[in-house]
Design an enzyme around this catalytic site. Structure first.
Site, PDB file in Angstrom:
ATOM      1  N   LYS A 251     -24.311 -57.566   0.741  1.00  0.00           N
ATOM      2  CA  LYS A 251     -24.209 -59.297   0.456  1.00  0.00           C
ATOM      3  C   LYS A 251     -22.819 -59.592   0.487  1.00  0.00           C
ATOM      4  O   LYS A 251     -21.600 -58.845   1.227  1.00  0.00           O
ATOM      5  CB  LYS A 251     -24.031 -58.868  -1.391  1.00  0.00           C
ATOM      6  CG  LYS A 251     -24.300 -60.092  -1.989  1.00  0.00           C
ATOM      7  CD  LYS A 251     -24.749 -59.364  -3.969  1.00  0.00           C
ATOM      8  CE  LYS A 251     -24.586 -61.100  -4.084  1.00  0.00           C
ATOM      9  NZ  LYS A 251     -24.898 -60.787  -5.600  1.00  0.00           N
TER      10      LYS A 251
ATOM     11  N   GLU B 246     -32.729 -59.216 -20.993  1.00  0.00           N
ATOM     12  CA  GLU B 246     -32.139 -59.950 -21.798  1.00  0.00           C
ATOM     13  C   GLU B 246     -33.100 -59.708 -22.985  1.00  0.00           C
ATOM     14  O   GLU B 246     -32.735 -59.586 -23.705  1.00  0.00           O
ATOM     15  CB  GLU B 246     -32.525 -61.598 -22.067  1.00  0.00           C
ATOM     16  CG  GLU B 246     -31.970 -62.192 -20.850  1.00  0.00           C
ATOM     17  CD  GLU B 246     -32.155 -61.743 -18.756  1.00  0.00           C
ATOM     18  OE1 GLU B 246     -32.964 -61.289 -18.550  1.00  0.00           O
ATOM     19  OE2 GLU B 246     -31.077 -62.302 -18.351  1.00  0.00           O
TER      20      GLU B 246
ATOM     21  N   ARG C  87     -36.185 -66.008 -22.283  1.00  0.00           N
ATOM     22  CA  ARG C  87     -37.240 -64.828 -22.177  1.00  0.00           C
ATOM     23  C   ARG C  87     -36.821 -63.709 -23.499  1.00  0.00           C
ATOM     24  O   ARG C  87     -38.038 -62.986 -23.230  1.00  0.00           O
ATOM     25  CB  ARG C  87     -35.566 -63.860 -20.890  1.00  0.00           C
ATOM     26  CG  ARG C  87     -37.135 -63.214 -20.204  1.00  0.00           C
ATOM     27  CD  ARG C  87     -36.786 -62.687 -18.865  1.00  0.00           C
ATOM     28  NE  ARG C  87     -36.983 -63.506 -18.058  1.00  0.00           N
ATOM     29  CZ  ARG C  87     -37.284 -62.873 -16.489  1.00  0.00           C
ATOM     30  NH1 ARG C  87     -37.064 -61.767 -16.209  1.00  0.00           N
ATOM     31  NH2 ARG C  87     -37.863 -63.965 -16.012  1.00  0.00           N
TER      32      ARG C  87
HETATM   33  C1  LIG Z   1     -33.532 -63.591 -15.893  1.00  0.00           C
HETATM   34  C2  LIG Z   1     -32.162 -63.982 -15.528  1.00  0.00           C
HETATM   35  N1  LIG Z   1     -31.200 -63.037 -16.112  1.00  0.00           N
HETATM   36  C3  LIG Z   1     -30.095 -63.784 -15.184  1.00  0.00           C
HETATM   37  C4  LIG Z   1     -30.237 -64.200 -14.164  1.00  0.00           C
HETATM   38  C5  LIG Z   1     -28.686 -64.795 -13.418  1.00  0.00           C
HETATM   39  N2  LIG Z   1     -28.846 -64.225 -12.217  1.00  0.00           N
HETATM   40  C6  LIG Z   1     -28.731 -64.661 -10.522  1.00  0.00           C
HETATM   41  S1  LIG Z   1     -28.294 -63.475  -9.373  1.00  0.00           S
HETATM   42  C7  LIG Z   1     -28.467 -63.159 -10.600  1.00  0.00           C
HETATM   43  C8  LIG Z   1     -28.001 -60.574  -9.444  1.00  0.00           C
HETATM   44  C9  LIG Z   1     -29.353 -60.532  -8.864  1.00  0.00           C
HETATM   45  O1  LIG Z   1     -29.014 -59.371  -7.855  1.00  0.00           O
HETATM   46  P1  LIG Z   1     -30.283 -58.643  -6.984  1.00  0.00           P
HETATM   47  O2  LIG Z   1     -31.067 -58.968  -7.339  1.00  0.00           O
HETATM   48  O3  LIG Z   1     -29.058 -57.550  -6.610  1.00  0.00           O
HETATM   49  O4  LIG Z   1     -29.649 -60.146  -6.278  1.00  0.00           O
HETATM   50  P2  LIG Z   1     -29.169 -59.798  -4.860  1.00  0.00           P
HETATM   51  O5  LIG Z   1     -27.941 -61.512  -5.447  1.00  0.00           O
HETATM   52  O6  LIG Z   1     -27.716 -58.907  -5.412  1.00  0.00           O
HETATM   53  O7  LIG Z   1     -29.159 -60.435  -3.256  1.00  0.00           O
HETATM   54  C10 LIG Z   1     -28.403 -62.701 -12.071  1.00  0.00           C
HETATM   55  C11 LIG Z   1     -28.178 -61.544 -13.098  1.00  0.00           C
HETATM   56  C12 LIG Z   1     -31.445 -65.182 -13.358  1.00  0.00           C
HETATM   57  N3  LIG Z   1     -31.442 -65.630 -12.312  1.00  0.00           N
HETATM   58  N4  LIG Z   1     -32.420 -64.623 -14.355  1.00  0.00           N
END
Ligand SMILES: Cc1ncc(C[n+]2csc(CCOP(=O)(O)OP(=O)(O)O)c2C)c(N)n1
Length: 641
Positions: A285, A371, A399
């Site tokens: 990242k 969630e 959710r």
């Molecule tokens: C249902 C839900 N909960 C929380 C979020 C907030 N959120 C956005 S990106 C993220 C992290 C995602 O991590 P990953 O899938 O590993 O992607 P990366 O950012 O590391 O590429 C979170 C928790 C979301 N978008 N959707």
């Protein structure tokens, strides 16, 4: 197309078709240019930086190998799609990302045919991709479907439901697991440990054995490039992984920043895969931008920043943010009561629970992007006498709705729901707006539903929720900073179901639920000046309603207006229902209900969005003016309408 010295390749790529004619050997140059373009754009707009930087090579490789948009490419969450937007005809608008009338910060069907599925909430890509793969089969359309999902997103139940179904259907779906060992914060849970174990090579087979297996599966000779890729990769897993047990052919981990690894694997899968395939790609990242690589959050979400230093612009706050007020109040209450525990679903800093974590690590739980689980986990804790604060954003609480109904509310369990990001959230747009929580909570028997009018009220509500043990209780508050009111040393315990009068008047009553109170007070000044004496009340509770207060407002005024930062069906509807059934509308009272408009409003600054929605002081005044058609010229002049 061959790279010419000093000629940016990116300038020659208007669409992925152009990219397909670039030679493989020149793709690293394209990746460098794409990364620079993205960094420069986000330095102007702010937004999600780290995730996009991590998938630059992967995005190029997918568009190079697959025939998008005919082949469907779905990004999970969609926050990593900025490089994809630049490569798919949106480069000229990339500096409008997340601005009013600009590009969305996520994938969006209405924006481009290269975005076959919109997102923003996580963990939906495998389900949507499976639907598309099955649709392709049913309609006899040969098509590849590729879902790119992060390791963080893989903590949500929905992703496993989809994997489970895909394995059983044996559909031709390509899942690319983008494993950067990060969610917004470091990922938590057994799955992340499992992926780390896979990536650390402990369970890898030697590359020769992998080559044999892949050849047997794909039915073709593996060319020199892939052999090289195999040698360079940290290893390949081909047997006995969880994904294989679920019916996927599992390839990887491979280096997601190396075209030597990505291209041959993607080409082989494209040409030969039959059923579901999972390619485990390891990326970093924030890759390629040192300030992001060095940051603890890998620059997940950033303000505008200086490209040279990486320093982010910080607005000078006039007041503490609601999130920080909540967090500090919770820590304060937790010091008084050791039954208080905090739960976050992968948003420790976003919800402020990192502050509780600092002081009471053993009483703070980051359950991952989960969630639904967070809500029922909280219910279990409450059933055993703990006082869980299940802190979610309004939009993500959606959710967990069945869990709220079935596991919490029906059992009357005292789970506390601090609901952050209530109302418009600005740049993240309609997918993140906190519009519906009042509507979907206030209709549940036995639920107590509060909204904070300012940051001091929020502090009272944290204390009230801590003290209230008779059933579920929620309190909502917006994104951003408070209004700068005097803060109490400690919150007070509010009387359940009692609102407060802020200002007395005689003709118009404004009944506010939430932080529109400030605009109601401003509107009241204008209305008073125009001779329309105005009462302003803060309802505090959408459930139970303050019946005495509402009766009084209804009987003593000619016009009653409810004001809230929520969709139709919320506070205003509760009040209207009460008034109708009490017969209080039979005697000529005019009633108006100001809610978020019944449309999906695109991103803009929250104040602009509220103005458009008629929920600012001007909009409130104009509602009054429309309700009294016979106002004099002088009154209209004073009201400025
Ligand atoms: C249902 C839900 N909960 C929380 C979020 C907030 N959120 C956005 S990106 C993220 C992290 C995602 O991590 P990953 O899938 O590993 O992607 P990366 O950012 O590391 O590429 C979170 C928790 C979301 N978008 N959707």
């Amino acid at each position: 197309m061959t790279a010419k010295p000093n000629t940016p390749l990116l300038d020659q790529v208007k669409l992925p078709a152009d990219l397909r004619s670039i030679e493989d050997k020149d793709l690293p140059q394209l990746a460098r240019e794409l990364r620079d373009e993205m960094i420069d754009a986000v330095s102007v707009t702010g937004g999600h930086l780290g995730a996009g930087l991590g998938v630059v090579e992967l995005t190029i490789a997918i568009h190079k190998v697959f025939e998008t948009p005919h082949d469907r490419l779905i990004f999970d969450v969609g926050h990593q799609c900025y490089p994809h937007k630049i490569l798919t005809g949106r480069r000229d608008r990339i500096r409008t990302l997340r601005q009013e009338d600009g590009l969305s910060g996520f994938t969006k069907r209405a924006e481009s045919e290269y975005d076959p599925f919109g997102a923003a909430h996580s963990s939906t890509s495998i389900s949507a991709g499976l639907g598309m793969a099955v649709a392709a089969d049913l309609s006899g359309t040969p098509r590849n479907v590729i879902a790119v999902i992060g390791d963080g997103a893989l903590s949500a139940g929905m992703a496993y439901e989809a994997l489970n179904n895909a394995g059983a259907l044996d559909a031709r779906l390509i899942v690319i697991l983008n494993d950067n060992d990060m969610s917004i914060a470091p990922p938590t849970g057994a799955m992340s440990a499992y992926l780390a174990r896979l990536a650390s090579g402990r369970t890898y087979m030697g590359f020769r054995e992998f080559g044999k297996k892949l050849t047997a599966y794909l039915g073709k000779n593996i060319d020199r490039a892939i052999t090289r890729a195999v040698e360079h990769a940290r290893g390949y897993v081909t047997g006995g992984t969880m994904f294989e047990e679920m019916g996927f052919y599992h390839i990887g981990p491979i280096d997601g920043h190396s075209f030597d690894h990505l291209l041959p694997v993607l080409r082989n899968v494209r040409d030969n895969a039959q059923g579901p395939v999972l390619i485990h790609v390891v990326t970093q990242k924030g890759k390629g931008y040192p300030p992001a690589e060095a940051a603890a959050d890998k620059y997940h979400g950033v303000n505008k920043f200086d490209v040279i230093t990486g320093a982010q612009a910080k607005a000078k706050p006039n007041a503490p943010s609601y999130t920080s007020v909540f967090a500090e109040a919770l820590v304060q209450e937790a010091r008084h009561d050791d039954k208080i525990v905090g739960i976050t679903a992968a948003m420790p800093s976003g919800t402020g629970l990192d502050k509780l974590q600092d002081v009471f690590p053993e009483r703070t739980f980051d359950v991952g992007i989960a969630e639904q689980h967070a809500v029922t986990f909280a219910a279990g804790l409450a059933a055993e006498g703990y006082k869980p604060f299940c802190a979610l954003y309004s939009t993500f609480l959606q959710r967990g709705y069945d869990q709220v109904v079935h596991d919490v509310a029906i059992q009357g369990l005292p789970v506390r729901f601090p609901i952050d990001r209530a109302g418009f959230v600005g740049a993240d747009g309609p997918t993140h707006a906190g519009s519906f929580d009042t509507s979907f909570l206030a209709n549940l028997p036995g639920f107590v539903v509060m909204a904070a009018a300012d940051e001091a009220e929020l502090k009272h509500m944290v204390r009230t929720a801590a003290a209230y043990d008779a059933g579920p209780i929620s309190f909502r508050y917006p994104r951003g900073e408070g209004v700068g009111v005097q803060m109490p040393e400690r919150g007070e315990i509010l009387e359940i179901g009692k609102g407060r009068i802020m200002k007395e008047g005689t003709k118009v009553a404004l009944l506010s639920f939430g932080t529109r109170l400030a605009d109601c007070l401003l509107a009241a000044e204008d209305l008073d000046a125009a001779g329309l004496s105005t009462t302003v009340a803060d309802a505090r509770f959408a459930k139970p309603l303050d019946h005495d207060l509402i009766r009084r407002l209804a009987r003593e005024h000619a016009l009653l207006i409810t004001v809230e930062e929520g969709a139709i069906g919320g506070f205003g509807s509760q009040v209207a229902h009460f008034l109708i059934n009490e017969g209080l509308l039979d005697e000529g009272l005019k009633l108006r209900s100001l809610v978020l408009p019944d449309v999906w409003m695109d991103q803009a600054k929250p104040e602009t969005m509220y103005a458009k929605a008629g929920l600012d002081a001007k909009g409130i005044v104009s509602t009054v003016f429309k309700a009294f058609p016979g106002l004099s010229q002088e009154q209209l002049r004073v009201l400025g309408v």
